[in-house]
Design a protein around this motif. Structure first.
Motif, PDB file in Angstrom:
ATOM      1  N   THR A  73      17.100  10.779   9.960  1.00 53.35           N
ATOM      2  CA  THR A  73      16.732  12.273  10.310  1.00 53.35           C
ATOM      3  C   THR A  73      16.690  13.301   9.375  1.00 53.35           C
ATOM      4  O   THR A  73      16.167  14.234   9.275  1.00 53.35           O
ATOM      5  CB  THR A  73      17.349  12.619  11.835  1.00 53.35           C
ATOM      6  OG1 THR A  73      16.848  11.515  12.694  1.00 53.35           O
ATOM      7  CG2 THR A  73      16.732  13.973  12.364  1.00 53.35           C
ATOM      8  N   LEU A  74      18.075  13.314   8.599  1.00 50.52           N
ATOM      9  CA  LEU A  74      18.420  14.381   7.647  1.00 50.52           C
ATOM     10  C   LEU A  74      17.418  14.176   6.591  1.00 50.52           C
ATOM     11  O   LEU A  74      16.750  15.432   6.209  1.00 50.52           O
ATOM     12  CB  LEU A  74      19.747  14.080   7.228  1.00 50.52           C
ATOM     13  CG  LEU A  74      20.557  15.098   6.033  1.00 50.52           C
ATOM     14  CD1 LEU A  74      20.345  16.656   6.736  1.00 50.52           C
ATOM     15  CD2 LEU A  74      21.750  14.494   5.812  1.00 50.52           C
TER      16      LEU A  74
ATOM     17  N   THR B 217      15.246   3.211   9.611  1.00 50.33           N
ATOM     18  CA  THR B 217      16.617   2.972   9.993  1.00 50.33           C
ATOM     19  C   THR B 217      17.166   1.650   9.617  1.00 50.33           C
ATOM     20  O   THR B 217      18.302   1.545   9.197  1.00 50.33           O
ATOM     21  CB  THR B 217      16.750   3.341  11.396  1.00 50.33           C
ATOM     22  OG1 THR B 217      16.595   4.611  11.686  1.00 50.33           O
ATOM     23  CG2 THR B 217      18.278   3.238  12.008  1.00 50.33           C
ATOM     24  N   GLU B 218      16.526   0.660  10.195  1.00 49.39           N
ATOM     25  CA  GLU B 218      17.009  -0.835   9.805  1.00 49.39           C
ATOM     26  C   GLU B 218      16.800  -0.912   8.338  1.00 49.39           C
ATOM     27  O   GLU B 218      17.855  -1.858   7.870  1.00 49.39           O
ATOM     28  CB  GLU B 218      15.902  -1.724  10.536  1.00 49.39           C
ATOM     29  CG  GLU B 218      16.035  -1.731  12.202  1.00 49.39           C
ATOM     30  CD  GLU B 218      17.504  -1.947  12.358  1.00 49.39           C
ATOM     31  OE1 GLU B 218      18.201  -2.949  11.938  1.00 49.39           O
ATOM     32  OE2 GLU B 218      17.941  -1.164  13.280  1.00 49.39           O
ATOM     33  N   LEU B 219      16.106  -0.470   7.558  1.00 45.53           N
ATOM     34  CA  LEU B 219      15.962  -0.804   6.085  1.00 45.53           C
ATOM     35  C   LEU B 219      17.211  -0.108   5.323  1.00 45.53           C
ATOM     36  O   LEU B 219      17.770  -0.495   4.679  1.00 45.53           O
ATOM     37  CB  LEU B 219      14.795  -0.377   5.565  1.00 45.53           C
ATOM     38  CG  LEU B 219      13.516  -1.140   5.757  1.00 45.53           C
ATOM     39  CD1 LEU B 219      12.106  -0.354   5.218  1.00 45.53           C
ATOM     40  CD2 LEU B 219      13.776  -2.402   4.730  1.00 45.53           C
TER      41      LEU B 219
ATOM     42  N   ASP C  22       8.782  12.086  14.463  1.00 46.67           N
ATOM     43  CA  ASP C  22       7.820  12.051  15.618  1.00 46.67           C
ATOM     44  C   ASP C  22       6.882  10.713  15.324  1.00 46.67           C
ATOM     45  O   ASP C  22       5.842  10.492  15.763  1.00 46.67           O
ATOM     46  CB  ASP C  22       6.953  13.327  15.527  1.00 46.67           C
ATOM     47  CG  ASP C  22       6.243  13.407  14.261  1.00 46.67           C
ATOM     48  OD1 ASP C  22       6.801  12.820  13.202  1.00 46.67           O
ATOM     49  OD2 ASP C  22       5.576  14.751  14.120  1.00 46.67           O
ATOM     50  N   GLN C  23       7.227   9.799  14.456  1.00 48.62           N
ATOM     51  CA  GLN C  23       6.684   8.502  14.446  1.00 48.62           C
ATOM     52  C   GLN C  23       7.468   7.316  14.440  1.00 48.62           C
ATOM     53  O   GLN C  23       8.252   6.744  13.575  1.00 48.62           O
ATOM     54  CB  GLN C  23       6.055   8.412  12.765  1.00 48.62           C
ATOM     55  CG  GLN C  23       5.101   9.503  12.508  1.00 48.62           C
ATOM     56  CD  GLN C  23       4.866   9.536  11.021  1.00 48.62           C
ATOM     57  OE1 GLN C  23       4.086   8.703  10.454  1.00 48.62           O
ATOM     58  NE2 GLN C  23       5.304  10.758  10.234  1.00 48.62           N
ATOM     59  N   PRO C  24       7.885   6.871  15.643  1.00 49.28           N
ATOM     60  CA  PRO C  24       8.851   6.159  16.063  1.00 49.28           C
ATOM     61  C   PRO C  24       8.903   4.690  15.266  1.00 49.28           C
ATOM     62  O   PRO C  24       9.893   4.144  15.019  1.00 49.28           O
ATOM     63  CB  PRO C  24       8.540   5.599  17.703  1.00 49.28           C
ATOM     64  CG  PRO C  24       7.685   7.057  18.207  1.00 49.28           C
ATOM     65  CD  PRO C  24       7.024   7.363  16.909  1.00 49.28           C
ATOM     66  N   ASP C  25       7.767   4.179  15.041  1.00 50.86           N
ATOM     67  CA  ASP C  25       7.640   2.841  14.267  1.00 50.86           C
ATOM     68  C   ASP C  25       8.274   3.155  12.822  1.00 50.86           C
ATOM     69  O   ASP C  25       9.048   2.210  12.380  1.00 50.86           O
ATOM     70  CB  ASP C  25       6.380   2.377  14.245  1.00 50.86           C
ATOM     71  CG  ASP C  25       5.777   1.800  15.591  1.00 50.86           C
ATOM     72  OD1 ASP C  25       6.908   1.327  16.403  1.00 50.86           O
ATOM     73  OD2 ASP C  25       4.660   1.576  15.844  1.00 50.86           O
ATOM     74  N   LYS C  26       7.709   4.093  12.135  1.00 47.95           N
ATOM     75  CA  LYS C  26       8.179   4.166  10.662  1.00 47.95           C
ATOM     76  C   LYS C  26       9.695   4.729  10.816  1.00 47.95           C
ATOM     77  O   LYS C  26      10.346   4.328   9.870  1.00 47.95           O
ATOM     78  CB  LYS C  26       7.500   5.515  10.277  1.00 47.95           C
ATOM     79  CG  LYS C  26       7.712   5.658   8.858  1.00 47.95           C
ATOM     80  CD  LYS C  26       6.965   7.029   8.315  1.00 47.95           C
ATOM     81  CE  LYS C  26       5.478   6.654   8.001  1.00 47.95           C
ATOM     82  NZ  LYS C  26       4.762   7.836   7.293  1.00 47.95           N
ATOM     83  N   PHE C  27      10.122   5.526  11.758  1.00 49.82           N
ATOM     84  CA  PHE C  27      11.688   5.840  11.716  1.00 49.82           C
ATOM     85  C   PHE C  27      12.595   4.714  12.035  1.00 49.82           C
ATOM     86  O   PHE C  27      13.369   4.432  11.471  1.00 49.82           O
ATOM     87  CB  PHE C  27      11.670   6.944  13.085  1.00 49.82           C
ATOM     88  CG  PHE C  27      13.334   7.350  13.518  1.00 49.82           C
ATOM     89  CD1 PHE C  27      13.483   8.405  12.367  1.00 49.82           C
ATOM     90  CD2 PHE C  27      13.914   6.801  14.238  1.00 49.82           C
ATOM     91  CE1 PHE C  27      14.877   8.960  12.744  1.00 49.82           C
ATOM     92  CE2 PHE C  27      15.295   7.281  14.419  1.00 49.82           C
ATOM     93  CZ  PHE C  27      15.575   8.188  13.602  1.00 49.82           C
TER      94      PHE C  27
ATOM     95  N   GLY D   1       0.872  -1.319  -0.049  1.00 48.48           N
ATOM     96  CA  GLY D   1       0.060  -0.122   0.156  1.00 48.48           C
ATOM     97  C   GLY D   1       0.754   1.131   0.115  1.00 48.48           C
ATOM     98  O   GLY D   1       2.064   1.177  -0.148  1.00 48.48           O
ATOM     99  N   ALA D   2       0.140   2.557   0.244  1.00 46.82           N
ATOM    100  CA  ALA D   2       0.835   3.669   0.082  1.00 46.82           C
ATOM    101  C   ALA D   2       0.892   4.334   1.681  1.00 46.82           C
ATOM    102  O   ALA D   2      -0.088   4.125   2.599  1.00 46.82           O
ATOM    103  CB  ALA D   2       0.327   4.742  -0.508  1.00 46.82           C
ATOM    104  N   GLY D   3       2.008   4.757   2.156  1.00 43.98           N
ATOM    105  CA  GLY D   3       2.109   5.230   3.622  1.00 43.98           C
ATOM    106  C   GLY D   3       2.701   4.190   4.579  1.00 43.98           C
ATOM    107  O   GLY D   3       2.873   3.104   4.061  1.00 43.98           O
ATOM    108  N   GLY D   4       2.952   4.492   5.827  1.00 44.04           N
ATOM    109  CA  GLY D   4       3.456   3.544   6.754  1.00 44.04           C
ATOM    110  C   GLY D   4       4.627   3.142   6.337  1.00 44.04           C
ATOM    111  O   GLY D   4       5.551   3.680   6.098  1.00 44.04           O
ATOM    112  N   LEU D   5       4.636   1.756   6.400  1.00 43.03           N
ATOM    113  CA  LEU D   5       6.134   0.893   5.987  1.00 43.03           C
ATOM    114  C   LEU D   5       6.423   1.012   4.687  1.00 43.03           C
ATOM    115  O   LEU D   5       7.555   1.083   4.408  1.00 43.03           O
ATOM    116  CB  LEU D   5       5.748  -0.566   6.230  1.00 43.03           C
ATOM    117  CG  LEU D   5       5.296  -0.980   7.604  1.00 43.03           C
ATOM    118  CD1 LEU D   5       5.116  -2.502   7.566  1.00 43.03           C
ATOM    119  CD2 LEU D   5       6.448  -0.644   8.573  1.00 43.03           C
TER     120      LEU D   5
END
Length: 516
Positions: free
Chosen positions: A114-115, A131-133, A122-127, A36-40
């Motif tokens: 972050t850059l 980062t892992e990806l 401000d969206q910890p799961d997405k952030f 889908g679009a958004g999120g992950l």
């Protein structure tokens, strides 16, 4: 013989690129349908865009434009042994720089995200997912940069098939990752990170047999004092900016989009992928083929051949780019609905992506012209001019972004459409200034024969748009996806036939596309 080889090489690159783009389209349909679009999906697109951006910046962009002219000069003036030494020293320097960069980015991944995507903070799961990806996908830069290095060598020896086929492997790996391996992961989208890294290694490996045939599969050795390496680095550093301005502008769009409503990154991505279809088929193919030819003409001081090559490339660019831009603008809604509206990708997602595509479509011709105007400078080992123009273009994109986002906000339109329109404006600033400098320096200008050509192209494009406008009401928005795709294909065929027939009726003949 050289003229027919240039056209044949273009056809090889274009056909392989077409296969890659078709599979890329299938890949995007699969990814957006599954995730889908958004999120992950937003998280993956940001993580993948960073090494992909650097790939185009360092490898396919600045490095190729700096390396190929120097390699061409060595081929003309020195022995095979000297060429082998250049290849060895250049590969050693490139591997060392990229390995160090890869380690640094993996260690500093949270700060890099972050850059490039401040809106994720401000969206910890997405952030955390992004980062892992990023850590999974970033080694792709090392593999694909070495692939671009190998491709540059092969292209200089008129071996275009393997380099052009390599991107197919990326699409196959990502499709397999989404459909086969994603369900095996706790966080399914992580499968795409592994798929990207593996595809980079595979793309490098398929270049090696032809390098061995050319006796240029030599061991890397670090030697920054080598004359050729110094020249390549000197040309490359400013070229990093000059040749990759389009990618910088698109990356800035991602930064801005991360601050907008969820899904904006994915909507812009879908639009970019559709706009890159004609750009990849013709713009990138011609830009890839003409650089070795222009470099050879420059090494031989053959100004006539140099100008004729640019003129020939420009004809193909305008012939395809003008109707492609117009058709994508006219068909933006039905394109997104036919190709992407399935699974998790909703009607709203298709409509929002269409807004971005409409704004981005106009810039396709500008993007394509950059692909032939910039190599004209790099073939002459002039990196300063594209850099200066690139800086102007990036600032123009920032200014346009503020202006168009403000206008879209006042008109209550989706803000990501303003970002796409800013990219279009910046592309024409870039292409226009490149052409102005080419003309002022007597390198190339559109001759008198272009007045008739432009008129013919515009008349044929207008006729195509008229036919598409009349046929659009028959597009079945509520039909199955396969029927939507079939009707879309028929619309495209009708438009292409109209364009071709009217173009010939105005007096244009295919023989006018002959090189020279």
């Amino acid at each position: 013989m050289a003229k027919s080889r240039l056209f044949r090489s273009t056809m090889i690159v274009s056909s392989m690129t077409m296969l890659s783009r078709i599979l890329g389209l299938v890949r995007d349909v699969v990814l957006l349908g599954v995730f889908g679009a958004g999120g992950l999906m937003d998280a993956f697109l940001v993580a993948f865009k960073i090494p992909n951006f650097l790939r185009r910046l360092f490898a396919e962009g600045a490095f190729s434009q700096a390396f190929v002219p120097v390699l061409s000069e060595y081929k003309e003036k020195y022995s095979l042994q000297q060429v082998q030494i250049l290849v060895s020293r250049t590969s050693g320097a490139l591997m060392l720089i990229l390995s160090m960069l890869t380690v640094v980015v993996i260690l500093l991944a949270p700060w890099v995200i972050t850059l490039f995507a401040p809106g994720f903070a401000d969206q910890p799961d997405k952030f955390n997912t992004a980062t892992e990806l990023l850590r999974l996908t970033f080694p792709y830069l090392l593999f694909i940069s070495m692939t671009a290095f190998a491709s540059g060598i092969l292209q200089s020896y008129n071996r275009f098939a393997a380099p052009a086929f390599a991107p197919v492997l990326l699409n196959l790996c990502m499709i397999g990752g989404a459909l086969i391996f994603a369900p095996m992961f706790d966080t399914p989208i992580m499968a795409l990170g592994y798929a990207v890294a593996i595809s980079g290694l595979l793309q490098l490996l398929i270049q090696l047999p032809q390098l061995w045939q050319q006796k240029l599969l030599v061991a890397p050795k670090v030697d920054f004092a080598h004359e050729g390496v110094r020249r390549i680095l000197k040309l490359m550093l400013p070229a990093i900016f000059g040749v990759s301005v389009t990618q910088i502008n698109l990356l800035l769009n991602t930064v801005f989009a991360s601050l907008m409503i969820g899904g904006s990154v994915s909507w812009l991505y879908a639009a970019e992928r559709m706009s890159e279809l004609p750009l990849g088929l013709i713009g990138v193919a011609i830009g890839t083929v003409i650089l070795p030819s222009l470099s050879k003409s420059e090494a031989q001081k053959d100004d006539i051949s140099f100008k004729k090559t640019i003129d020939w490339a420009a004809k193909l660019i305008v012939l395809v780019g003008l109707p492609a831009a117009a058709a994508l603008f006219m068909l933006s809604d039905v394109l997104m609905q036919a190709l992407f509206m399935r699974g998790e990708f909703s009607l709203r997602d298709a409509q929002m992506s269409a807004v971005a595509l409409q704004s981005m479509a106009g810039g396709i011709l500008g993007f394509m012209l950059i692909k032939i105007f910039a190599p004209a400078f790099f073939a002459r080992q002039d990196t300063r001019t594209p850099v200066k123009i690139g800086i102007i273009s990036v600032f123009a994109n920032m200014i346009f972004s503020v202006i168009f986002i403000g206008i879209f906000y006042l008109l209550d339109k989706p803000l990501h459409g303003g970002l796409a329109l800013a990219t279009t404006g910046a592309s024409f600033v870039n292409a226009g200034l490149l052409y102005y400098c080419l003309q002022e320096r007597g390198i190339f200008r559109f001759g008198a024969h272009w007045k008739k050509l432009f008129l013919q192209f515009f008349i044929a494009t207008f006729a195509m748009l008229a036919v598409l406008y009349l046929l659009l009401p028959y597009f079945p928005t509520d039909a199955s996806q396969w029927r939507r795709i079939l009707i879309l294909a028929l619309l495209c065929v009708a438009g292409a036939v109209t364009y071709g027939v009217v173009l010939i009726a105005t007096g244009f003949r295919p023989r006018q596309l002959k090189h020279g």
